[in-house]
Motif scaffolding. Structure first.
Motif, mmCIF file in Angstrom:
data_model
loop_
_atom_site.group_PDB
_atom_site.id
_atom_site.type_symbol
_atom_site.label_atom_id
_atom_site.label_comp_id
_atom_site.label_asym_id
_atom_site.label_seq_id
_atom_site.Cartn_x
_atom_site.Cartn_y
_atom_site.Cartn_z
ATOM 1 N N PHE A 33 64.963 143.183 40.580
ATOM 2 C CA PHE A 33 63.897 144.128 40.232
ATOM 3 C C PHE A 33 62.743 143.707 40.367
ATOM 4 N N HIS A 34 61.969 143.997 41.241
ATOM 5 C CA HIS A 34 60.548 143.565 41.218
ATOM 6 C C HIS A 34 59.607 144.529 42.067
ATOM 7 N N ASP A 35 58.423 144.703 41.842
ATOM 8 C CA ASP A 35 57.373 145.159 42.542
ATOM 9 C C ASP A 35 57.261 144.634 44.028
ATOM 10 N N THR A 36 57.196 145.524 45.113
ATOM 11 C CA THR A 36 57.350 144.825 46.296
ATOM 12 C C THR A 36 56.060 144.142 46.779
ATOM 13 N N ALA A 37 55.369 144.503 45.952
ATOM 14 C CA ALA A 37 53.635 143.803 46.239
ATOM 15 C C ALA A 37 53.746 142.684 45.805
ATOM 16 N N PHE A 38 52.839 141.611 46.179
ATOM 17 C CA PHE A 38 52.592 140.260 45.766
ATOM 18 C C PHE A 38 51.210 140.150 44.936
ATOM 19 N N GLY A 39 51.143 140.617 43.688
ATOM 20 C CA GLY A 39 50.192 141.039 42.908
ATOM 21 C C GLY A 39 49.395 142.015 43.712
ATOM 22 N N PRO A 40 48.190 141.967 43.954
ATOM 23 C CA PRO A 40 47.472 143.311 44.535
ATOM 24 C C PRO A 40 47.740 143.291 45.919
ATOM 25 N N LEU A 41 48.290 142.205 46.653
ATOM 26 C CA LEU A 41 48.494 142.291 48.076
ATOM 27 C C LEU A 41 49.946 143.028 48.073
ATOM 28 N N SER A 42 49.704 144.210 48.854
ATOM 29 C CA SER A 42 50.641 145.115 48.789
ATOM 30 C C SER A 42 51.492 145.289 49.837
ATOM 31 N N VAL A 43 50.944 145.416 51.131
ATOM 32 C CA VAL A 43 51.674 145.633 52.435
ATOM 33 C C VAL A 43 51.160 145.014 53.564
ATOM 34 N N ILE A 44 51.789 144.332 54.218
ATOM 35 C CA ILE A 44 51.168 143.940 55.640
ATOM 36 C C ILE A 44 52.131 144.670 56.863
ATOM 37 N N ASP A 45 51.429 145.430 57.428
ATOM 38 C CA ASP A 45 52.096 146.272 58.569
ATOM 39 C C ASP A 45 51.737 145.408 59.933
ATOM 40 N N HIS A 46 52.840 144.967 60.541
ATOM 41 C CA HIS A 46 52.768 144.435 61.817
ATOM 42 C C HIS A 46 52.958 145.348 62.774
ATOM 43 N N ALA A 47 51.960 145.762 63.312
ATOM 44 C CA ALA A 47 52.020 147.028 64.372
ATOM 45 C C ALA A 47 51.859 146.698 65.859
ATOM 46 N N VAL A 48 52.714 147.520 66.553
ATOM 47 C CA VAL A 48 52.460 147.464 67.878
ATOM 48 C C VAL A 48 52.310 148.996 68.527
ATOM 49 N N MET A 49 51.052 148.835 69.306
ATOM 50 C CA MET A 49 50.754 150.618 69.838
ATOM 51 C C MET A 49 50.517 150.627 71.207
ATOM 52 N N LYS A 50 51.245 151.322 71.498
ATOM 53 C CA LYS A 50 51.427 151.528 73.117
ATOM 54 C C LYS A 50 50.109 152.073 73.972
ATOM 55 N N LYS A 51 49.903 151.583 74.898
ATOM 56 C CA LYS A 51 48.903 152.482 75.718
ATOM 57 C C LYS A 51 48.889 154.047 75.688
ATOM 58 N N GLY A 52 47.958 154.585 75.333
ATOM 59 C CA GLY A 52 47.966 156.076 75.453
ATOM 60 C C GLY A 52 48.527 156.720 74.137
ATOM 61 N N LEU A 53 48.516 155.744 73.082
ATOM 62 C CA LEU A 53 48.728 156.375 71.849
ATOM 63 C C LEU A 53 47.519 156.957 71.054
#
Length: 246
Positions: A33-53
Motif C-alpha cells: 500500500f503506497h501512494d503511486t507518486a514518488f514524493g511530489p513527482l506524481s505521473v509521467i505520461d509517455h504519449a504518442v499522438m497521431k497526425k490530425g489529432l
C-alpha cells in the motif's frame, strides 16, 4: 539498493490516435500500500499522438506540467492567449495553479512526448506558463527544471529537479548528486546499463538510500533524470497529479 520499475507495470488509459503509457513513479517502491507518486513527482505520461489529432480545450488545476516533446511538433493553445508550436528542444512548463485551460493539435506529423506531472507545494497558486529552448541532443546532463529559487531555465513549485541527456552508444555518464534529494532515472528511448541492471524504454531505476552509479549507454539513448524531495509539502488537489488512482 537499486530498485527497477519494469515497463510491463504501466497501464495505458488511452489507446489509438492518442496513446498514453501512464508511468506511476511510486510503483518502483516495493510495498503493498503506497501512494503511486514518488514524493511530489506524481505521473509521467509517455504519449504518442497521431497526425490530425486535436485534444480539445480542457482545464487543469494544481498540476505542474512539463511538456517534453521527443519527436514531432504539437501546437499548443491556452487560456492565456498563446498559440505556439512545441517541438524537440522547446520545453513548456504549465504551472496550472488555480485554473489553466489548454488545447493541443497535431497538424503535420506524429508526436512522441512526455507530460510530467508534479504536485505543487500548495493549492490555488497563480497560473503561469513558461517556455525554454535548449540543445536537442546534449550528450551530458542538462538541468531543465528546478524549484523557484534554483535559477534553472524553468521552475516548478516544489523541490524537484528535472534533467535530460542523450548519450551515444558507449558513453558513460556519472549521475550527479543533489544533497537530501532522491534520484529517479527514466529511459525514454534506447538502452542503458547501471551496475548489473539493464534498462529499456519506459523503465526506471532509483536508490532510496544512496547515489546512483554511472550509466553506460548500450545504444543511443534518451534519459530523463529526476531529483525529488520525498518529504516535500504538497497538495493532493491536482487534476491529474493529485489523483493517485489515475
Amino acid at each position: 539498493m537499486l530498485q527497477k520499475l519494469f515497463a510491463d507495470k504501466h497501464k495505458q488509459p488511452y489507446k489509438g490516435y492518442f496513446t498514453i503509457t501512464r508511468v506511476h513513479p511510486g510503483d518502483i517502491v516495493d510495498q503493498k500500500f503506497h501512494d503511486t507518486a514518488f514524493g511530489p513527482l506524481s505521473v509521467i505520461d509517455h504519449a504518442v499522438m497521431k497526425k490530425g489529432l486535436t485534444i480539445k480545450m480542457h482545464e487543469h488545476m494544481n498540476d505542474e506540467i512539463l511538456s517534453y516533446v521527443y519527436k514531432g511538433t504539437s501546437n499548443h493553445k491556452d487560456s492565456s492567449g498563446l498559440d505556439t508550436p512545441i517541438f524537440p528542444g522547446k520545453l513548456m512548463m504549465m504551472n496550472a495553479g488555480s485554473s489553466f485551460w489548454h488545447e493541443e493539435k497535431v497538424k503535420n506529423e506524429d508526436v512522441e512526448m512526455l507530460q510530467i506531472f508534479v504536485r505543487p507545494r500548495e493549492a490555488d497558486l497563480e497560473p503561469r506558463i513558461q517556455f525554454h529552448e535548449k540543445e536537442v541532443a546534449n550528450r551530458n546532463w542538462y538541468v531543465m527544471v528546478g524549484p523557484e529559487d534554483s535559477q534553472t531555465p524553468l521552475y516548478v513549485r516544489n523541490n524537484v529537479y528535472i534533467l535530460d541527456a542523450h548519450p551515444k552508444k558507449g558513453d558513460v555518464l556519472d549521475i550527479p548528486v543533489y544533497p537530501e534529494l532522491v534520484p529517479f532515472l527514466y529511459v525514454l528511448d534506447g538502452e542503458v546499463a547501471i551496475d548489473d541492471v539493464q534498462l529499456n524504454p519506459k523503465e526506471a531505476v532509483t536508490d532510496l538510500d544512496n547515489p546512483l552509479p554511472a550509466i553506460t549507454a548500450i545504444e543511443d539513448t534518451t534519459v530523463v533524470l529526476f531529483f525529488v524531495d520525498m518529504d516535500a509539502a504538497m497538495t493532493m488537489s491536482g487534476t491529474i497529479s493529485g489523483n493517485a488512482s489515475n
